[in-house]
Design an enzyme around this catalytic site. Structure first.
Site, short mmCIF file in Angstrom:
data_model
loop_
_atom_site.label_atom_id
_atom_site.label_comp_id
_atom_site.label_asym_id
_atom_site.label_seq_id
_atom_site.Cartn_x
_atom_site.Cartn_y
_atom_site.Cartn_z
N GLU A 1 17.69 -20.57 8.53
CA GLU A 1 18.13 -21.51 7.45
C GLU A 1 19.35 -22.30 7.78
OE1 GLU A 1 19.96 -17.62 6.38
OE2 GLU A 1 18.13 -18.20 7.28
N SER B 1 20.07 -10.44 16.24
CA SER B 1 20.98 -9.58 16.67
C SER B 1 20.12 -7.91 16.86
CB SER B 1 22.09 -9.37 15.59
OG SER B 1 21.82 -8.90 14.28
N CYS C 1 21.66 -15.23 23.70
CA CYS C 1 21.54 -13.63 24.09
C CYS C 1 21.43 -13.40 25.77
CB CYS C 1 20.32 -13.32 23.52
SG CYS C 1 18.84 -13.96 24.28
#
Length: 499
Positions: A176, A226, A281
């Site tokens: 979002e 995560s 990442c």
């Protein structure tokens, strides 16, 4: 104020929950857009649309699917700049980084264009008397993807092109924080001829995520984010009987041996640690310097890092943009501010950095921490910002042991001129993706992306062959047909009966 609404059934659908989230320009700190946040009921409505679309799309020919995908690839190519501009406006990364993101996503679309060869089955004839056995792969049905803020175009394209190529319909729940790129991807898919309901975009927060994880009509969930959330996604969706691939966090190490080209290693460390402001990442966040080279390597990294130009992503001279939110900026800064107390030498401190004329932006400079301890917060946590830690090891074996002790196992790299050392490293290191003199070893589209240990929950990596297997399920058919010569009397199949 601009509003980003849902994309359901091939058209824009206004949010009905009454809840909206702010979308901020990271370079200015201004709220420029609001995004509709879906209720559980709105999620269900989207799933029902996708379920209905699957009835025809799941039975469509491979030729029909690839026709759409080839057209889609052409439209994406023609709209690279427009997509990249949306990414820069809401994420903050510089335009060149955003263009690179679109290019990597296009690789998976191109893989999906060749789905005809990837979905070929297997056949064994005459396994017994007139018995044949075939193996085929079929789509799952409605599948969902939950994607992160750091790659708002690339990561969705890691998922839905393969999913729809395999015959599934798709619900995308993007971050979002930067939702507009996902809507643009869906609009272009519709323009390419993808039938209504095959690709849907539902915006939302935890309410929408939990609704997707529990929905009985969703067969599989893909996730990138995560480690704590990946673990939750895997546990929750699995408990509801879904197939799950959940890619988590990382602490990627780069081992630099004494024989390495230190200039090349320093260049690689700077680009891999600070590119896209470290919000990826596969960023290198820890350099392990072996032997006597550490001081020289740290100095070379410092020299290069000090020259990086930080500024708005839409400024062509900028090499690094702001972070996504002020809260994230402050969290990243806290690791640098606490580093000295935990034993590190702060070579570069990027906290407190601002850009003239954009003082309210989410800015942070480049930080370099040397002699970092393995029990410090800066080493243990995934910082997800432009902070590079340097650790020191006396030997190759000590360096490998240090890396393998990390709970993460996403990506890693070694810099050396010694082929034997590189071969040992790629076999001994406990990580899913390995680079040899390549700092960010993200696989090309026809190989799969994914880590080990706490960097992946589930059995399948993303895209490549693993992605195709994830979005399909196997079926084995055993067939026996009587010989035509054994047809009942009175039935003439045109075969002579004298053989």
């Amino acid at each position: 104020m601009k509003t980003v609404n849902h994309w359901i059934g091939g058209k824009t659908v206004e949010g009905a929950s009454g809840n909206y989230g702010p979308v901020t320009d990271p370079a200015t700190g201004e709220v420029t857009t609001q995004v509709a946040l879906a209720s559980a009921e709105e999620v269900d409505a989207a799933v029902q649309v996708a379920k209905e679309a699957f009835e025809s799309w799941g039975q469509s020919s491979l030729a029909a699917r690839t026709k759409v995908l080839f057209a889609y690839r052409a439209l994406l190519d023609a709209n690279r700049d427009a997509i990249a501009e949306l990414i820069t406006a809401e994420h903050g990364k510089v335009h060149s980084d955003a263009l690179g993101e679109v290019a990597r996503g296009l690789e998976i679309v191109e893989l999906a264009c060749g789905i005809t060869t990837q979905l070929k089955g297997e056949l064994s004839t005459s396994v017994s008397n007139r018995v044949d056995v075939s193996a085929i792969r079929q789509p799952l049905g409605v599948v969902a993807g939950i994607t992160p803020f750091n790659f708002p175009a690339m990561v969705p394209m890691w998922m839905f092109p393969l999913a729809v190529a395999c015959g599934n319909t798709f619900i995308l729940k993007p971050s979002e924080k930067d939702p507009s790129a996902s809507n643009k991807l869906a609009e272009l898919a519709a323009e390419a001829g993808l039938p209504a309901g095959v690709l849907n975009v539902v915006h939302g927060d935890k309410v929408a995520v939990d609704a997707l994880l529990a929905h009985p009509d969703i067969a599989a969930v893909s996730f990138v984010g995560s480690t704590p959330i990946a673990r939750h996604i895997h546990t929750t969706a699995s408990a509801h009987g879904k197939r799950v691939q959940a890619l988590g966090g990382a602490k990627n190490h780069m081992l630099v041996l004494p024989d390495a080209d230190l200039d090349a290693a320093a260049d690689a460390a700077v680009s891999a640690a600070y590119g896209s402001a470290g919000e990826r990442c596969m960023a290198i966040s820890a350099v392990v310097a072996v032997g006597s080279i550490a001081d020289t390597l740290v100095e070379k990294i410092r020299e290069r890092a000090e020259k990086i130009k930080i500024g708005p992503g839409n400024d062509p001279t900028s090499e690094m943009g702001p972070l996504i939110t002020a809260a994230h900026r402050d969290k990243v800064a806290s690791y640098v501010k606490g580093a000295a107390d935990q034993g590190a030498d702060v070579v570069l401190d990027g906290t407190g950095y601002t850009v003239d004329g954009y003082e309210n932006g989410h800015w942070i400079g480049l930080s370099l921490l040397d002699r970092v301890k393995t029990d410090s917060d800066a080493y243990r946590d995934e910082i997800f910002g432009p902070v590079l830690c340097v650790l020191r090891a006396e030997t190759y074996e000590e360096g490998v042991a240090l890396i393998n002790a990390s709970p993460f196992g996403n990506g890693t790299a070694i810099f050396t001129r010694d082929g034997g050392a590189a071969r040992r490293f790629q076999l001994e290191i406990q990580a899913g993706m390995v680079g040899v003199n390549v700092p960010i070893p993200v696989p090309v589209g026809y190989h799969s992306f994914g880590g080990w240990k706490d960097s992946l929950f589930g059995d399948h990596h993303i895209y490549g062959n693993d992605g195709i297997h994830f979005y399909t399920r196997g079926k084995v058919v055993t067939t026996r047909w009587p010989d035509p010569s054994e047809a009942p009397a009175g039935v003439d199949l045109g075969f002579p009966r004298n053989h």
